[in-house]
Scaffold this active site. Structure first.
Site, short mmCIF file in Angstrom:
data_model
loop_
_atom_site.label_atom_id
_atom_site.label_comp_id
_atom_site.label_asym_id
_atom_site.label_seq_id
_atom_site.Cartn_x
_atom_site.Cartn_y
_atom_site.Cartn_z
N CYS A 141 -3.10 -8.96 -11.33
CA CYS A 141 -2.55 -8.58 -10.37
C CYS A 141 -1.50 -7.16 -10.59
CB CYS A 141 -1.72 -9.81 -9.68
SG CYS A 141 -1.95 -10.54 -8.78
N HIS B 176 -4.00 0.76 5.38
CA HIS B 176 -5.10 1.72 4.53
C HIS B 176 -4.26 2.48 3.72
CE1 HIS B 176 -8.78 0.04 6.65
NE2 HIS B 176 -9.17 0.70 5.16
N GLU C 159 -3.57 -13.20 1.53
CA GLU C 159 -4.56 -12.23 0.92
C GLU C 159 -5.41 -12.42 0.51
OE1 GLU C 159 -1.12 -10.37 -2.55
OE2 GLU C 159 -2.70 -11.89 -3.30
#
Length: 117
Positions: free
Chosen positions: A25, A69, A107
């Protein structure tokens, strides 16, 4: 207690650069996020709703305009973790809808973080 929920989707990148360099991550990566807002009330309004789902459109507009985005490190204060996002969306919702009771953020298909005061 009556409870309703509505799901929203967006795609974004983030990086948890405070983690060790070898942590996956810590690298720049992205997710297809799912946000679920929950509202609760002890009684229904005169229309028989906790709240009309249509009234939740401002959350869709906020997500689409601010998060979709985007690079989340540029959008959020603090680490761009699912936990922090759940808290952020909860506070945003609670300021608009007193019935807001929880927010969950995913996620991946197998992971969820939830903020519920």
């Amino acid at each position: 207690m009556f409870r309703i929920s509505k799901e929203f989707h967006f795609s974004a990148s983030h990086q948890l650069s405070h983690l060790p360099q070898d942590h996956q991550c810590a690298r720049l990566h992205g997710h297809n996020y799912i946000v679920v807002v929950e509202l609760a009330a002890a009684s229904l309004n005169s229309d028989g709703f906790v709240r009309d789902y249509h009234e939740l459109k401002p959350l869709k507009d906020y997500i689409d305009g601010t998060f979709d985005h985007r690079h989340l490190n540029d959008v959020l204060d603090g680490p761009s973790t699912a936990e922090n996002m759940a808290h952020h969306f909860y506070e945003w919702c609670k300021a608009r809808w007193p019935e807001a009771s929880a927010v969950k953020v995913s996620e991946t298909p197998k992971t969820w973080a939830e903020y519920r005061p």
